[in-house]
Design a protein around this motif. Structure first.
Motif, mmCIF file in Angstrom:
data_model
loop_
_atom_site.group_PDB
_atom_site.id
_atom_site.type_symbol
_atom_site.label_atom_id
_atom_site.label_comp_id
_atom_site.label_asym_id
_atom_site.label_seq_id
_atom_site.Cartn_x
_atom_site.Cartn_y
_atom_site.Cartn_z
ATOM 1 N N GLU A 189 3.085 5.965 -3.122
ATOM 2 C CA GLU A 189 4.200 6.803 -3.546
ATOM 3 C C GLU A 189 3.974 7.413 -4.924
ATOM 4 O OE1 GLU A 189 7.669 4.361 -3.273
ATOM 5 O OE2 GLU A 189 7.634 4.359 -1.081
ATOM 6 N N GLY A 190 3.245 6.712 -5.794
ATOM 7 C CA GLY A 190 3.006 7.211 -7.139
ATOM 8 C C GLY A 190 1.692 7.946 -7.310
ATOM 9 N N ALA A 191 0.994 8.206 -6.217
ATOM 10 C CA ALA A 191 -0.337 8.808 -6.296
ATOM 11 C C ALA A 191 -0.267 10.320 -6.515
ATOM 12 C CB ALA A 191 -1.116 8.514 -5.016
ATOM 13 N N SER A 192 -1.294 10.841 -7.169
ATOM 14 C CA SER A 192 -1.365 12.285 -7.400
ATOM 15 C C SER A 192 -2.058 13.007 -6.253
ATOM 16 C CB SER A 192 -2.128 12.563 -8.698
ATOM 17 O OG SER A 192 -3.484 12.164 -8.573
ATOM 18 N N PHE A 193 -2.685 12.260 -5.359
ATOM 19 C CA PHE A 193 -3.371 12.858 -4.216
ATOM 20 C C PHE A 193 -2.453 12.814 -2.994
ATOM 21 C CE2 PHE A 193 -4.671 8.496 -4.965
ATOM 22 C CZ PHE A 193 -4.287 7.868 -3.785
ATOM 23 N N GLY A 194 -2.955 13.293 -1.851
ATOM 24 C CA GLY A 194 -2.152 13.348 -0.629
ATOM 25 C C GLY A 194 -1.921 11.976 -0.018
ATOM 26 N N ALA A 195 -1.961 11.922 1.294
ATOM 27 C CA ALA A 195 -1.618 10.706 2.014
ATOM 28 C C ALA A 195 -2.648 9.588 1.831
ATOM 29 C CB ALA A 195 -1.461 11.016 3.498
ATOM 30 N N TRP A 196 -3.914 9.932 1.631
ATOM 31 C CA TRP A 196 -4.945 8.914 1.485
ATOM 32 C C TRP A 196 -6.049 9.459 0.594
ATOM 33 C CZ3 TRP A 196 -4.561 4.015 2.061
ATOM 34 C CH2 TRP A 196 -5.689 3.207 2.079
ATOM 35 N N PRO A 197 -6.629 8.620 -0.289
ATOM 36 C CA PRO A 197 -7.674 9.096 -1.203
ATOM 37 C C PRO A 197 -8.902 9.600 -0.443
ATOM 38 C CG PRO A 197 -7.459 6.696 -1.309
ATOM 39 C CD PRO A 197 -6.363 7.196 -0.435
ATOM 40 N N GLN A 198 -9.413 10.746 -0.873
ATOM 41 C CA GLN A 198 -10.540 11.373 -0.184
ATOM 42 C C GLN A 198 -11.814 11.457 -1.027
ATOM 43 O OE1 GLN A 198 -10.374 12.365 3.089
ATOM 44 N NE2 GLN A 198 -8.365 11.398 3.068
ATOM 45 N N ASP A 199 -11.751 11.088 -2.290
ATOM 46 C CA ASP A 199 -12.934 11.166 -3.142
ATOM 47 C C ASP A 199 -12.941 9.962 -4.088
ATOM 48 O OD1 ASP A 199 -11.374 11.788 -5.550
ATOM 49 O OD2 ASP A 199 -11.144 13.774 -4.682
ATOM 50 N N PRO A 200 -14.033 9.739 -4.810
ATOM 51 C CA PRO A 200 -14.126 8.575 -5.683
ATOM 52 C C PRO A 200 -13.016 8.497 -6.734
ATOM 53 C CG PRO A 200 -16.315 9.481 -5.335
ATOM 54 C CD PRO A 200 -15.331 10.446 -4.722
ATOM 55 N N ALA A 201 -12.636 9.629 -7.310
ATOM 56 C CA ALA A 201 -11.579 9.607 -8.334
ATOM 57 C C ALA A 201 -10.252 9.161 -7.730
ATOM 58 C CB ALA A 201 -11.437 10.980 -8.979
ATOM 59 N N GLU A 210 -8.001 5.830 -8.504
ATOM 60 C CA GLU A 210 -6.578 5.913 -8.792
ATOM 61 C C GLU A 210 -5.789 4.988 -7.863
ATOM 62 O OE1 GLU A 210 -2.820 9.020 -8.664
ATOM 63 O OE2 GLU A 210 -4.842 9.828 -8.524
ATOM 64 N N PHE A 211 -6.132 4.987 -6.574
ATOM 65 C CA PHE A 211 -5.452 4.116 -5.617
ATOM 66 C C PHE A 211 -5.656 2.649 -5.984
ATOM 67 C CE2 PHE A 211 -5.733 1.580 -1.686
ATOM 68 C CZ PHE A 211 -4.392 1.569 -1.386
ATOM 69 N N PHE A 212 -6.882 2.281 -6.339
ATOM 70 C CA PHE A 212 -7.167 0.908 -6.753
ATOM 71 C C PHE A 212 -6.280 0.508 -7.932
ATOM 72 C CE2 PHE A 212 -9.543 -1.955 -9.575
ATOM 73 C CZ PHE A 212 -9.684 -3.048 -8.738
ATOM 74 N N ASN A 213 -6.192 1.367 -8.927
ATOM 75 C CA ASN A 213 -5.354 1.072 -10.091
ATOM 76 C C ASN A 213 -3.872 1.016 -9.725
ATOM 77 O OD1 ASN A 213 -7.294 0.703 -12.129
ATOM 78 N ND2 ASN A 213 -7.628 2.899 -12.210
ATOM 79 N N LEU A 214 -3.434 1.874 -8.821
ATOM 80 C CA LEU A 214 -2.048 1.830 -8.363
ATOM 81 C C LEU A 214 -1.752 0.517 -7.638
ATOM 82 C CD1 LEU A 214 -1.667 5.504 -7.126
ATOM 83 C CD2 LEU A 214 -0.411 4.454 -9.017
ATOM 84 N N MET A 215 -2.717 0.035 -6.849
ATOM 85 C CA MET A 215 -2.519 -1.252 -6.162
ATOM 86 C C MET A 215 -2.434 -2.394 -7.176
ATOM 87 S SD MET A 215 -1.991 -1.161 -2.949
ATOM 88 C CE MET A 215 -2.187 -2.890 -2.577
ATOM 89 N N LEU A 216 -3.276 -2.347 -8.212
ATOM 90 C CA LEU A 216 -3.180 -3.373 -9.266
ATOM 91 C C LEU A 216 -1.803 -3.335 -9.907
ATOM 92 C CD1 LEU A 216 -6.629 -3.064 -11.070
ATOM 93 C CD2 LEU A 216 -5.892 -4.865 -9.503
ATOM 94 N N ASP A 217 -1.336 -2.143 -10.233
ATOM 95 C CA ASP A 217 -0.012 -2.010 -10.845
ATOM 96 C C ASP A 217 1.084 -2.532 -9.919
ATOM 97 O OD1 ASP A 217 -1.246 -0.828 -12.989
ATOM 98 O OD2 ASP A 217 -0.576 1.204 -12.528
ATOM 99 N N THR A 218 0.956 -2.230 -8.629
ATOM 100 C CA THR A 218 1.969 -2.634 -7.661
ATOM 101 C C THR A 218 2.018 -4.151 -7.494
ATOM 102 O OG1 THR A 218 1.778 -0.564 -6.455
ATOM 103 C CG2 THR A 218 2.700 -2.415 -5.246
ATOM 104 N N LYS A 219 0.852 -4.776 -7.420
ATOM 105 C CA LYS A 219 0.812 -6.207 -7.124
ATOM 106 C C LYS A 219 0.920 -7.105 -8.351
ATOM 107 C CE LYS A 219 0.615 -7.929 -3.774
ATOM 108 N NZ LYS A 219 1.771 -8.395 -3.023
ATOM 109 N N VAL A 261 0.842 -1.200 0.000
ATOM 110 C CA VAL A 261 0.000 0.000 0.000
ATOM 111 C C VAL A 261 0.875 1.247 0.000
ATOM 112 C CG1 VAL A 261 -1.684 1.337 1.332
ATOM 113 C CG2 VAL A 261 -1.957 -1.137 1.091
ATOM 114 N N GLN A 262 1.899 1.252 0.844
ATOM 115 C CA GLN A 262 2.814 2.399 0.902
ATOM 116 C C GLN A 262 3.494 2.618 -0.442
ATOM 117 O OE1 GLN A 262 2.819 4.241 3.646
ATOM 118 N NE2 GLN A 262 4.104 5.731 2.629
#
Length: 64
Positions: free
Chosen positions: A20-32, A36-45, A15-16
Motif C-alpha cells: 500500500e505504501g509502495a511507489s511502484f505498481g502492484a508488484w516490484p519489477q526491477d531491483p530498485a 523498496e518492497f524489502f524495506n517496506l516489509m521490514l517497516d511493516t513487520k 505483504v498487502q
C-alpha cells in the motif's frame, strides 16, 4: 519474539499492507522496486525505526 521470527511469520495481509505504501505498481519489477518492497516489509513487520540505533547511533534520544 525476535525480529527474524516476525519476518518469517509474514502473511499475505502483511505483504498487502506493505504494498500500500509502495511507489511502484502492484508488484516490484526491477531491483530498485524489489529493494523498496524489502524495506517496506521490514517497516511493516518490525517497525519503521527498528535498527536505527545500530545504523545511526545518537539519531534518536533514548527515552528509557
Amino acid at each position: 519474539m525476535t525480529e527474524i521470527e516476525r519476518l518469517r511469520m509474514a502473511t499475505e495481509d502483511d505483504v498487502q499492507r506493505a504494498l500500500e505504501g509502495a511507489s511502484f505498481g502492484a508488484w516490484p519489477q526491477d531491483p530498485a522496486a524489489l529493494l523498496e518492497f524489502f524495506n517496506l516489509m521490514l517497516d511493516t513487520k518490525i517497525g519503521q525505526t527498528a535498527g536505527d540505533a545500530a545504523m545511526w547511533p545518537g539519531l534518536r534520544r533514548n527515552l528509557q
